[in-house]
Enzyme design. Sequence first.
Site, PDB file in Angstrom:
ATOM      1  N   ASP A  49       0.658  -1.002  -0.055  1.00 38.50           N
ATOM      2  CA  ASP A  49       0.040  -0.253   0.059  1.00 38.50           C
ATOM      3  C   ASP A  49       0.795   1.267  -0.016  1.00 38.50           C
ATOM      4  O   ASP A  49       0.666   2.104   0.976  1.00 38.50           O
ATOM      5  CB  ASP A  49      -0.863  -0.034   1.274  1.00 38.50           C
ATOM      6  CG  ASP A  49      -1.529  -1.342   1.449  1.00 38.50           C
ATOM      7  OD1 ASP A  49      -2.123  -1.920   0.221  1.00 38.50           O
ATOM      8  OD2 ASP A  49      -1.591  -1.647   2.591  1.00 38.50           O
ATOM      9  N   GLU A 248     -11.565  -0.379  -3.329  1.00 42.94           N
ATOM     10  CA  GLU A 248     -10.660   0.342  -2.288  1.00 42.94           C
ATOM     11  C   GLU A 248      -9.592   1.377  -3.058  1.00 42.94           C
ATOM     12  O   GLU A 248      -9.560   1.519  -3.967  1.00 42.94           O
ATOM     13  CB  GLU A 248      -9.986  -0.936  -1.422  1.00 42.94           C
ATOM     14  CG  GLU A 248      -9.248  -1.642  -2.297  1.00 42.94           C
ATOM     15  CD  GLU A 248      -8.517  -2.774  -1.754  1.00 42.94           C
ATOM     16  OE1 GLU A 248      -8.765  -2.861  -0.338  1.00 42.94           O
ATOM     17  OE2 GLU A 248      -7.537  -3.770  -2.568  1.00 42.94           O
TER      18      GLU A 248
END
Length: 634
Positions: A49, A248
């Site tokens: 991420d 997401e």
Amino acid sequence: MFKKISLFVLVFALMLGCLPVMTAYAANNATAKLPGNSNPLMDHKFGADPYALVYNGRFYIYMSSDAFVYNSNGTVKDNDFSALTKINVISSADMVNWTDHGSIPVAGLNNANNGSGIAKWASLSWAPAVAKKTINGQDKFFLYFANGASGIGVLTSNTPIGPWTDPLGKALVTGSTPGVAGVTWLFDPAVLVDDDGSGYLYVGGGIPNTSDPASIANPKTARVLRLGADMTSIVGSAVTIDAPYLFEDSGIHKYNGKYYYSYCINFSGTHPAAYPAGEIGYMVSDSPMGPFTYKGHFLKNPYTFFGVGGNNHHAVFNFNNQWYVVYHAQTVSKAILGDGKGYRSPHINRLYYNSDGTIQEVQGNMAGIAQLANLNPYVRVEAETIGWNAGITTEASQASGGPFNNLNVTNIHNGDWIAVGNADFGSGGANRFRANVASTVGGKIEIRLDSPTGTLAGTLNVNPTGGAQNWNLLETAINNITGVHRVFLVFTGTGTSNLFNLDYWLFASDPTGTTGTRVEAESMTVGGTYAGTISSPFNGVALYANNDYASYNQYFAYSTHNISVRGASNNSGTARVDMLIGGTTAGSFYFTGTTPTVQTLYNVTHATGGQEVKLIVTTDNGTWDVFVDYVEYS
């Protein structure tokens, strides 16, 4: 971190332990980032991420702390995200050599991070986002993170690497924050500080009902919130971003006055061609709060490029007027296990815009970005600044003088190595190498050029220092290195224990005339009214009057030396010359008669590092002149 990975790997490691000790020419292989490639950014640890921050000529990448988790039999199981309690940080100025700044121990609930967790209310720290804002003339840094999928926290610091504090002692955004109701997963923050200093936070994700095509097509689970001037408060109510087929991974950046909201498209149901599953789609608006209009997609799922898929997470950033995207892929885990198993590593590739402001499809690859700037090998280089490596890991260090949360390279065994790309030695070149080491075993560091089996410039012998954190700065002469080279530090030694730890290294160019620890006076800089060079009674310098001097710069690895000067007077009288090291008087030398003698000062204490050494006449009576042949220290 990769020592305990599977029964097969453990057995293989034991087999290797039975083989004869390798020479440097049997140097170990890199795991996934091969010399010459820039992706993945690192392979001695994971990072998921990724989020980018550009500050003062460097770009910092902040990541979730992926790390192997294991089944009861010691094999690696699929990533369950339980290890994501920290934020890993690396930085670079050139896209190849990345400094490992270690981990920020974010989560602190239930003794997370062994009690050192900063946010005592949080049990996890997923998907960071970081911003810089100048407040009251002071640069302040804000790190937003997800406590699993249940809320967003914020930490603050005065530097990009910490130390970090929790200004609120609780979450910044929760399910009860106005406008947030209906968000399935309250995670994956992104942050924007606009040109006027206003801050905006983007969060959310998930599908309310995966069996409902309408819910899949328009989840309406993304939000944008206006931040207060302090960047740690929320102003007003969150606004919904109607991102089609959202899954997401909120992203935000500004280009040519437009606001680009980007995200990972979901995997559920059947999609129209405009919304390909698992790719990064994007929307554009004239306002940071929206409304946003869908424009297309620009980053395919990692499987397309690397043969291993999973979720897709990204951040777009600009550095030196070029646009890039940082994203993760399971390349390192695949190289180790043959299967990604959900463990992710950071990558960067170029991002291009069309003339109408749309974004071209990014081409992901292992080549990555060519090195943007040469590395300076004549200044302290943290050992954890790594372009490529084989076998090593990093750990928290007790060595002094490094950056906040200083690390050292460890887990060093025979045939392991670290390397940096494109170090520029210039035309004069380097003839000495220095390294700060700590060891209970000892070994050698071979300095090789351009590959782990390339030209051997020199070897530094590392003897035991009395402990794994007892540090000594060692030095060795090397063959003169000029020009631009990749530099490989290849480690050799015997046994199965960690040979030594490495804190930092650098190269030096000693003055012309230096042989070992001797500096010829004629190679020094002379000054004063009458000072000059001589050829009798030796080749050297003559200091005739008060304030005449000869000086040079010397690097001292240790603070105490015996220092000798060979010299003479111009007749039967006694001449005196004082020595200054770093501007502090170290002592005086007295020479009687024209026959050269060697005078020695014992146990001279002085500052370490680069120092000016100066011989200066301060008490001349107009009769006795000083002739100097050389200076030597031990």
